[in-house]
Design an enzyme around this catalytic site. Structure first.
Site, PDB file in Angstrom:
ATOM      1  N   ASP A 115       0.586  -1.293   0.173  1.00  0.00           N
ATOM      2  CA  ASP A 115      -0.121  -0.294  -0.211  1.00  0.00           C
ATOM      3  C   ASP A 115       1.060   1.387   0.158  1.00  0.00           C
ATOM      4  O   ASP A 115       1.669   1.193   1.520  1.00  0.00           O
ATOM      5  CB  ASP A 115      -1.178  -0.273   0.891  1.00  0.00           C
ATOM      6  CG  ASP A 115      -1.936   1.241   1.221  1.00  0.00           C
ATOM      7  OD1 ASP A 115      -1.893   2.419   0.348  1.00  0.00           O
ATOM      8  OD2 ASP A 115      -1.985   1.674   2.846  1.00  0.00           O
ATOM      9  N   ASN A 127      -0.767   4.384  -0.523  1.00  0.00           N
ATOM     10  CA  ASN A 127      -1.064   6.082   0.439  1.00  0.00           C
ATOM     11  C   ASN A 127      -1.119   5.641   2.128  1.00  0.00           C
ATOM     12  O   ASN A 127      -2.493   6.597   2.253  1.00  0.00           O
ATOM     13  CB  ASN A 127      -1.577   6.444  -1.091  1.00  0.00           C
ATOM     14  CG  ASN A 127      -3.294   5.563  -0.959  1.00  0.00           C
ATOM     15  OD1 ASN A 127      -2.869   4.464  -0.529  1.00  0.00           O
ATOM     16  ND2 ASN A 127      -3.874   6.051  -1.451  1.00  0.00           N
ATOM     17  N   ASP A 186      -3.734   4.073   2.743  1.00  0.00           N
ATOM     18  CA  ASP A 186      -5.153   3.726   3.128  1.00  0.00           C
ATOM     19  C   ASP A 186      -5.830   2.435   3.826  1.00  0.00           C
ATOM     20  O   ASP A 186      -6.584   1.779   3.683  1.00  0.00           O
ATOM     21  CB  ASP A 186      -6.486   3.544   1.609  1.00  0.00           C
ATOM     22  CG  ASP A 186      -5.836   3.307   0.772  1.00  0.00           C
ATOM     23  OD1 ASP A 186      -5.009   2.831   0.557  1.00  0.00           O
ATOM     24  OD2 ASP A 186      -6.163   3.881  -0.413  1.00  0.00           O
ATOM     25  N   ASP A 200      -1.575  -0.937  -3.737  1.00  0.00           N
ATOM     26  CA  ASP A 200      -1.889   0.014  -5.047  1.00  0.00           C
ATOM     27  C   ASP A 200      -1.209  -0.829  -5.993  1.00  0.00           C
ATOM     28  O   ASP A 200      -0.096  -1.396  -5.709  1.00  0.00           O
ATOM     29  CB  ASP A 200      -2.689   0.823  -4.972  1.00  0.00           C
ATOM     30  CG  ASP A 200      -1.445   1.623  -3.607  1.00  0.00           C
ATOM     31  OD1 ASP A 200      -0.061   1.516  -4.016  1.00  0.00           O
ATOM     32  OD2 ASP A 200      -1.485   1.874  -2.424  1.00  0.00           O
ATOM     33  N   ASP A 253      -5.588 -10.198 -15.343  1.00  0.00           N
ATOM     34  CA  ASP A 253      -6.530 -11.427 -15.145  1.00  0.00           C
ATOM     35  C   ASP A 253      -8.094 -10.385 -16.230  1.00  0.00           C
ATOM     36  O   ASP A 253      -8.089 -10.021 -15.587  1.00  0.00           O
ATOM     37  CB  ASP A 253      -6.727 -11.399 -13.662  1.00  0.00           C
ATOM     38  CG  ASP A 253      -7.043 -12.489 -13.007  1.00  0.00           C
ATOM     39  OD1 ASP A 253      -7.728 -13.109 -13.790  1.00  0.00           O
ATOM     40  OD2 ASP A 253      -6.715 -12.900 -12.317  1.00  0.00           O
ATOM     41  N   ASP A 285      -7.269 -18.581  -3.893  1.00  0.00           N
ATOM     42  CA  ASP A 285      -8.719 -19.094  -3.458  1.00  0.00           C
ATOM     43  C   ASP A 285      -8.817 -20.589  -2.431  1.00  0.00           C
ATOM     44  O   ASP A 285      -9.788 -21.044  -2.645  1.00  0.00           O
ATOM     45  CB  ASP A 285      -9.424 -20.118  -4.949  1.00  0.00           C
ATOM     46  CG  ASP A 285      -9.907 -18.050  -5.643  1.00  0.00           C
ATOM     47  OD1 ASP A 285     -10.861 -17.265  -5.061  1.00  0.00           O
ATOM     48  OD2 ASP A 285      -9.696 -18.865  -7.150  1.00  0.00           O
TER      49      ASP A 285
HETATM   50  C1  GLC Z   1     -12.219 -17.639 -10.061  1.00  0.00           C
HETATM   51  C2  GLC Z   1     -11.700 -16.181  -9.212  1.00  0.00           C
HETATM   52  C3  GLC Z   1     -12.398 -16.017  -7.725  1.00  0.00           C
HETATM   53  C4  GLC Z   1     -13.514 -15.471  -8.446  1.00  0.00           C
HETATM   54  C5  GLC Z   1     -13.874 -16.389  -9.126  1.00  0.00           C
HETATM   55  C6  GLC Z   1     -15.615 -15.529 -10.086  1.00  0.00           C
HETATM   56  O1  GLC Z   1     -12.432 -18.832  -9.639  1.00  0.00           O
HETATM   57  O2  GLC Z   1     -10.187 -16.967  -9.529  1.00  0.00           O
HETATM   58  O3  GLC Z   1     -11.338 -15.435  -6.918  1.00  0.00           O
HETATM   59  O4  GLC Z   1     -13.911 -15.370  -7.171  1.00  0.00           O
HETATM   60  O5  GLC Z   1     -13.800 -17.019 -10.392  1.00  0.00           O
HETATM   61  O6  GLC Z   1     -14.701 -14.128 -10.785  1.00  0.00           O
HETATM   62 CA    CA Z   2      -3.418   2.493  -0.721  1.00  0.00          CA
END
Ligand code: GLC
Ligand code: CA
Length: 528
Positions: free
Chosen positions: A20, A22, A24, A28, A97, A317
């Site tokens: 982080d 800044n 908060d 970031d 992603d 996850d």
């Molecule tokens: C994928 C991600 C997970 C997210 C899910 C819905 O499994 O890794 O974190 O909640 O997709 O987008």
């Molecule tokens: Ca931040």
């Protein structure tokens, strides 16, 4: 032709929890930029950054409201540009992603779609009439409710299999496809080197919307075999189209969902689909040398010669592997984390590290009031189905805020940060961090580890052993004692140790080799 992503060591950053800049309490992009030198010293060659796009954060970025901008929590588009340039200047590639099974309910496309059946965007989502029974048994996984959410304005229900705030796209609509492919090009033009494709095997649903059959598994199945809401073979056509957009220089790695490694293997489409596909079997493997070998053998056998493997032990996850593989004592847990590191970084296939595993960050139960993840809140008091425990802030130093933030962190920091942190690891040549650096450096310097073949060896109980070799090159031996007692392995010929525990001789000759508890040994065969 060999591609960069077959050789690279990847590192996943969950941006909210990395650094982080800044105060908060939320990590970031400028925080990541500030840590690029650390990542370069660690030796990683590519980053996968979990989503930082504009989002109401119902699923912490996996609900995107604008695919072409950065959420103010994380910075600006300018910061993203700078991050890409700065990473590249250190020889580190950047993967984003791409979350395109669904978007956020706040995305303008969905807002238009849900307002009227006449809107051009309406058919970009999946609808069923509101009246009458639910169309099938599909679940909204993170909320544990039905996947069909009412939309009174059009007298319909829309499909959402994660949360109701993540309406799913209708990938059978060609305009939608074009929109997504344009988004991919947008970031390619800004210099990104590829995408991790979120729930990529879920893009296409069964044409007849049949109900899923029962499964006895809670995680990750949620008691259904996902053969109709996910894992449809029609999805392979999309992988081929996506690959054509960026060619082989831009890498596509799929989150190939579910328990079936055959689906993950098929996602490579014999060299025309995904470049890389995650297989999560190692997430379910117990801490056991034999079980690990069986799991790996099965995966390698499923992959054709044009399918390059991926190896990973943790992500955002599932509980971190230091926690999953924990022992009875702190030393045993740490020892296992070091053996796991040697496994991950010497197997055949591109390794994916999850931030913090290099200091053996673990998980712990988070109090109800501090939970942030919907799944965690819904499944409380079961502590480790929710995903907050594996998302706690990176532990950089022993200072207040763990060097992650000067403010109040969005998720509680694991109290072990005072001793378990990057600064402490860097200052100690026998730390887990030092071992990761050693292993990554060896992998980068050793073509046998990066591209060579792999042959498992039969070893004594508790020991996993294999050779890595290149025709006309060297042969390496990897011997890992998973057990907390001594183990054995018969070796022939003469060997020179490349990585080993303190106190071990640098040379080995043919013998029944005795391995100490949780010992890692990597050696090179001496030429006659
Ligand atoms: C994928 C991600 C997970 C997210 C899910 C819905 O499994 O890794 O974190 O909640 O997709 O987008
Ligand atoms: Ca931040």
């Amino acid at each position: 032709m060999r591609q960069w992503w077959q050789d690279a060591v990847f590192y996943q950053i969950y941006p909210r929890s990395f650094a982080d800049s800044n105060g908060d309490g939320i990590g970031d992009l400028r925080g990541i930029i500030g840590r690029l030198d650390y990542l370069a010293t660690l030796g990683v060659e590519a980053l996968w950054i979990s989503p930082f796009f504009t989002s109401p954060q119902r699923d912490f970025g996996y609900d995107v409201a604008d695919y072409r901008d950065v959420d103010p929590d994380y910075g600006s588009l300018e910061d993203a540009r700078e991050l890409i340039v700065e990473a590249h200047s250190r020889g580190i590639r950047v993967l984003l992603d791409l979350v395109v099974n669904h978007c956020s309910a706040e995305h303008p496309w969905f807002k238009a779609a849900r307002a009227s059946k006449e809107a051009p965007e309406h058919d970009w989502f999946i609808w069923k009439p509101l009246a009458g029974p639910l169309p099938n048994n599909w679940k909204c996984e993170l909320e544990l409710g039905p996947a069909w959410c009412p939309n009174p304005a059009t007298g319909e229900r829309y499909l959402a299999t994660f949360t109701q705030f993540q309406p799913e796209f209708n990938w059978r609509n060609p305009e939608l496809r074009t929109k997504i492919y344009d988004t991919m090009r947008f970031w390619y033009e800004l210099g990104v080197d590829g995408y991790r494709l979120d729930v990529s095997t879920a893009y296409i649903k069964d044409e007849e919307f049949r109900s899923n059959p029962f499964s006895p598994n809670l995680v990750p199945d949620m008691f259904q075999r996902h053969i109709y809401d996910r894992n449809r073979p029609e999805v392979f056509e999309i992988f081929r189209e996506m690959r054509a957009i960026g060619g082989d220089e831009k890498v596509l790695i799929g989150e190939t969902h579910g328990r079936d490694p055959a689906m993950a293997a098929a996602s490579y489409c014999e060299g025309e689909g995904l470049h890389l596909a995650f297989n999560f079997d190692l997430f379910d493997a117990p801490w056991d040398a034999r079980a690990m070998r069986t799991t790996l053998e099965r995966w390698y056998e499923l992959l054709g010669p044009e399918s390059w493997p991926v190896v990973t032990l943790s992500n955002h996850d599932r509980p971190r592997h230091a926690w999953r593989f924990r022992g009875r004592t702190k030393e045993e847990t740490e020892g296992r984390a070091r053996v796991a590191a040697a496994l991950l970084l010497t197997l055949r296939g591109s390794p994916f590290l999850y931030y913090g595993e290099e200091i053996a960050m673990s998980c712990r139960r988070i109090p109800r009031a501090m939970l942030r993840d919907t799944l965690g809140i819904k499944t409380w008091p079961i502590g480790f189905i929710g995903r907050d425990p594996e998302r706690t802030p990176m532990q950089w130093t022993s200072a207040a805020g763990a060097g992650f933030t000067t403010g109040r962190p969005w998720l509680p920091i694991n109290p072990d940060y005072e001793e378990r942190n990057v600064e402490a690891g860097l200052g100690d040549s026998s730390s887990t961090l030092a071992r990761y650096r050693e292993l990554i450096a060896l992998r980068r310097a050793t073509p046998e580890l990066r591209e060579g073949g792999l042959r498992f060896l039969d070893a004594g109980p508790g020991v996993l052993a294999y050779e890595r070799f290149l025709e006309g090159g060297e042969t390496l031996l990897v011997a890992l004692n998973f057990a907390s007692r001594s183990g054995a392995l018969d070796i022939s010929g003469d060997w020179e140790i490349l990585i080993g525990e303190d106190g071990r001789e640098r040379k080995l000759a043919a013998c029944r080799l005795k391995l100490a508890s949780l010992e890692t040994l990597i050696a090179k065969r001496c030429r006659d």
